[in-house]
Design a protein around this motif. Structure first.
Motif, PDB file in Angstrom:
ATOM      1  N   LYS A 283       0.814  -1.219   0.000  1.00 21.08           N
ATOM      2  CA  LYS A 283       0.000   0.000   0.000  1.00 21.08           C
ATOM      3  C   LYS A 283       0.850   1.274   0.000  1.00 21.08           C
ATOM      4  O   LYS A 283       0.328   2.385   0.121  1.00 21.08           O
ATOM      5  N   LYS A 284       2.185   1.093  -0.111  1.00 21.89           N
ATOM      6  CA  LYS A 284       3.130   2.221  -0.102  1.00 21.89           C
ATOM      7  C   LYS A 284       3.035   3.019   1.201  1.00 21.89           C
ATOM      8  O   LYS A 284       3.039   4.249   1.215  1.00 21.89           O
ATOM      9  N   ILE A 285       2.960   2.280   2.285  1.00 17.97           N
ATOM     10  CA  ILE A 285       2.907   2.886   3.621  1.00 17.97           C
ATOM     11  C   ILE A 285       4.133   2.447   4.412  1.00 17.97           C
ATOM     12  O   ILE A 285       4.507   1.267   4.382  1.00 17.97           O
ATOM     13  N   ARG A 286       4.765   3.389   5.099  1.00 13.16           N
ATOM     14  CA  ARG A 286       5.904   3.056   5.974  1.00 13.16           C
ATOM     15  C   ARG A 286       5.358   2.635   7.336  1.00 13.16           C
ATOM     16  O   ARG A 286       4.652   3.393   8.000  1.00 13.16           O
ATOM     17  N   LEU A 287       5.679   1.414   7.736  1.00 12.74           N
ATOM     18  CA  LEU A 287       5.257   0.881   9.033  1.00 12.74           C
ATOM     19  C   LEU A 287       6.500   0.718   9.888  1.00 12.74           C
ATOM     20  O   LEU A 287       7.387  -0.080   9.570  1.00 12.74           O
ATOM     21  N   ILE A 288       6.602   1.479  10.961  1.00  8.58           N
ATOM     22  CA  ILE A 288       7.806   1.424  11.794  1.00  8.58           C
ATOM     23  C   ILE A 288       7.422   1.232  13.263  1.00  8.58           C
ATOM     24  O   ILE A 288       6.318   1.593  13.688  1.00  8.58           O
ATOM     25  N   GLY A 289       8.340   0.657  14.009  1.00 11.03           N
ATOM     26  CA  GLY A 289       8.147   0.480  15.440  1.00 11.03           C
ATOM     27  C   GLY A 289       9.091   1.362  16.222  1.00 11.03           C
ATOM     28  O   GLY A 289      10.257   1.507  15.856  1.00 11.03           O
ATOM     29  N   LYS A 290       8.604   1.978  17.270  1.00 17.60           N
ATOM     30  CA  LYS A 290       9.420   2.748  18.200  1.00 17.60           C
ATOM     31  C   LYS A 290       9.274   2.090  19.565  1.00 17.60           C
ATOM     32  O   LYS A 290       8.295   2.329  20.270  1.00 17.60           O
ATOM     33  N   LEU A 291      10.232   1.236  19.872  1.00 17.05           N
ATOM     34  CA  LEU A 291      10.113   0.396  21.058  1.00 17.05           C
ATOM     35  C   LEU A 291      10.897   0.985  22.223  1.00 17.05           C
ATOM     36  O   LEU A 291      11.935   1.620  22.041  1.00 17.05           O
ATOM     37  N   ASP A 292      10.383   0.742  23.408  1.00 21.79           N
ATOM     38  CA  ASP A 292      11.013   1.246  24.615  1.00 21.79           C
ATOM     39  C   ASP A 292      12.383   0.597  24.789  1.00 21.79           C
ATOM     40  O   ASP A 292      12.565  -0.594  24.528  1.00 21.79           O
ATOM     41  N   GLU A 293      13.348   1.391  25.225  1.00 21.10           N
ATOM     42  CA  GLU A 293      14.704   0.850  25.431  1.00 21.10           C
ATOM     43  C   GLU A 293      14.714  -0.189  26.538  1.00 21.10           C
ATOM     44  O   GLU A 293      15.516  -1.122  26.527  1.00 21.10           O
ATOM     45  N   THR A 294      13.828  -0.020  27.499  1.00 19.02           N
ATOM     46  CA  THR A 294      13.717  -0.999  28.585  1.00 19.02           C
ATOM     47  C   THR A 294      12.581  -1.959  28.250  1.00 19.02           C
ATOM     48  O   THR A 294      11.414  -1.565  28.235  1.00 19.02           O
ATOM     49  N   PRO A 295      12.882  -3.224  27.934  1.00 16.14           N
ATOM     50  CA  PRO A 295      11.823  -4.176  27.553  1.00 16.14           C
ATOM     51  C   PRO A 295      10.762  -4.293  28.639  1.00 16.14           C
ATOM     52  O   PRO A 295      11.069  -4.385  29.825  1.00 16.14           O
ATOM     53  N   ALA A 296       9.510  -4.242  28.214  1.00 19.19           N
ATOM     54  CA  ALA A 296       8.389  -4.349  29.152  1.00 19.19           C
ATOM     55  C   ALA A 296       7.907  -5.793  29.199  1.00 19.19           C
ATOM     56  O   ALA A 296       7.427  -6.321  28.207  1.00 19.19           O
ATOM     57  N   SER A 297       8.058  -6.438  30.357  1.00 19.87           N
ATOM     58  CA  SER A 297       7.576  -7.807  30.534  1.00 19.87           C
ATOM     59  C   SER A 297       6.239  -7.751  31.254  1.00 19.87           C
ATOM     60  O   SER A 297       6.145  -7.279  32.379  1.00 19.87           O
ATOM     61  N   LEU A 298       5.193  -8.198  30.561  1.00 20.83           N
ATOM     62  CA  LEU A 298       3.844  -8.129  31.112  1.00 20.83           C
ATOM     63  C   LEU A 298       3.205  -9.506  31.139  1.00 20.83           C
ATOM     64  O   LEU A 298       3.564 -10.380  30.338  1.00 20.83           O
ATOM     65  N   CYS A 299       2.256  -9.685  32.037  1.00 17.52           N
ATOM     66  CA  CYS A 299       1.524 -10.951  32.130  1.00 17.52           C
ATOM     67  C   CYS A 299       0.305 -10.859  31.211  1.00 17.52           C
ATOM     68  O   CYS A 299      -0.683 -10.193  31.542  1.00 17.52           O
ATOM     69  N   LEU A 300       0.390 -11.504  30.031  1.00 16.83           N
ATOM     70  CA  LEU A 300      -0.651 -11.386  29.011  1.00 16.83           C
ATOM     71  C   LEU A 300      -1.007 -12.759  28.453  1.00 16.83           C
ATOM     72  O   LEU A 300      -0.202 -13.685  28.510  1.00 16.83           O
TER      73      LEU A 300
END
Length: 366
Positions: free
Chosen positions: A234-251
């Motif tokens: 679709k000519k769309i830029r999909l990017i991730g901006k992730l936290d430097e400190t990994p978040a460990s969650l109960c999911l």
């Protein structure tokens, strides 16, 4: 014709035993099963075992008065449909207003008139039985719909399998293009069916969360990778901006993976070509922490689409609610409802705000 007497249970709540005797004398010929509770606390404890069809509730009781008992009953989704008749010696308009504001369905003053009491009980029983009949019809229709949706999966699985096999074996460009449309449409239908079935499970309380410790950064990165080819098409830029400190969650990783799929898919679906979709994972900032004290992570899906109007922001997560219709874009109104239910089952929150100068920001606080 409704039978207002057969297996009808009436709970009488009054700290004065003589009041029960009076009401029993007025109702004994009606054939109702009468139960007595001498306090508000006892009445609330008896609800599950009695399952009353009508509650006659005195106001002036020690500790928990009738207004508080009525408010507690009406705030419980399982009991709020049970008619409550306030029975009290108080007869001012203010007392009537307080009773009705607490959720009472009717009001009768002491000393109780037998004719009036019997008429009011019958009136409330008609309302209750009509409600029960409507609920049973809706439940049957819902069950039938879920069965049909479930049965759709088998033929759809065959379509998906055959189209994938043909895509691998067919060399003609025009045929490949048509097969790709069939395959993509089938996957979209399959996703809708999954959403419907999962929603039905969650609404019935049969969905059990299988929670484990999950690296939110890694989960988001995996889903972004999954959608890169679609975004590029679709000519769309999909990017991730992730936290430097990994978040460990109960999911529940499977359910939450699907939440991310729905949110990212929507962002791509509604964004114009040559635009940007950002998926950001951050630690809760001061603003988020003040509103959500137990927040561990903030996830945002940011697009440059048409946005969501102020009016629709309050309803966009309701079942079958869609935004402004767009040509060529499938809008069923199930995906965001599913997301909201899963996120709230994880004790989180989801809301939508504006992206400046254009677009939407879907924020998930966990």
């Amino acid at each position: 014709m409704l039978n207002l007497n057969q297996n009808t249970s009436i709970l009488i709540v009054d700290d004065d035993p003589n009041a029960f005797d009076v009401i029993e004398a007025h109702l004994y010929r009606e054939g109702y099963d009468l139960f007595y509770a001498s306090s508000g606390e006892e009445a609330l404890n008896l609800l599950d075992s009695i399952e009353p069809d009508v509650i006659l509730l005195d106001v002036m009781m020690p500790k928990l008065n009738g207004i508080e008992v009525c408010r507690t009953i009406k705030s419980d989704s399982h009991w709020k449909h049970v008619p409550v008749i306030i029975v009290t010696a108080l007869n001012s308009k203010e007392d009537l207003a307080r009773s009705l504001n607490a959720g009472a369905d009717d009001f009768i003053t002491k000393p109780v008139s037998g004719i009036e009491l019997r008429a009011r009980v019958r009136s409330m029983l008609r309302i209750k039985q009509q409600y029960d009949a409507l609920e049973a019809t809706l439940r049957m229709r819902e069950d039938l719909s879920n069965m049909i949706v479930h049965d759709l999966r088998n033929p759809l699985t065959n379509i998906l399998l055959c189209s994938d096999l043909l895509l691998q074996s067919t060399g003609n460009d025009k045929d490949l293009q048509r097969l790709q449309i069939i395959s993509d449409s089938s996957r979209e239908l399959n996703s809708m069916i999954d959403n419907l079935l999962m929603l039905a499970k969650m609404e019935s309380g049969k969905m059990v969360l299988n929670q484990t410790d999950v690296d939110l950064n890694q989960l988001v990165a995996d889903v972004i990778f999954q959608f890169q080819a679609i975004a590029e098409h679709k000519k769309i830029r999909l990017i991730g901006k992730l936290d430097e400190t990994p978040a460990s969650l109960c999911l529940d990783i499977n359910l939450f993976h699907r939440v991310l799929e729905n949110l990212i898919s929507n962002a791509i679906k509604f964004s114009p070509p040559e635009s940007l979709v950002i998926v950001a994972v951050n630690s809760p900032n001061e603003s988020v922490s003040s509103n959500f004290p137990n927040a561990q992570a903030k996830l945002q899906i940011i697009d440059s689409g048409p946005g969501v109007s102020e009016e629709r922001k309050h309803h966009i997560f309701d079942k079958y609610e869609v935004g402004d219709l767009m040509s060529g874009v499938s809008q069923i109104g199930l995906g965001l409802t599913f997301c909201k239910m899963v996120i709230e089952a994880h004790q989180g929150r989801i809301f939508v705000t504006d992206n400046q100068p254009q677009g939407s920001i879907f924020t998930v606080v966990l």
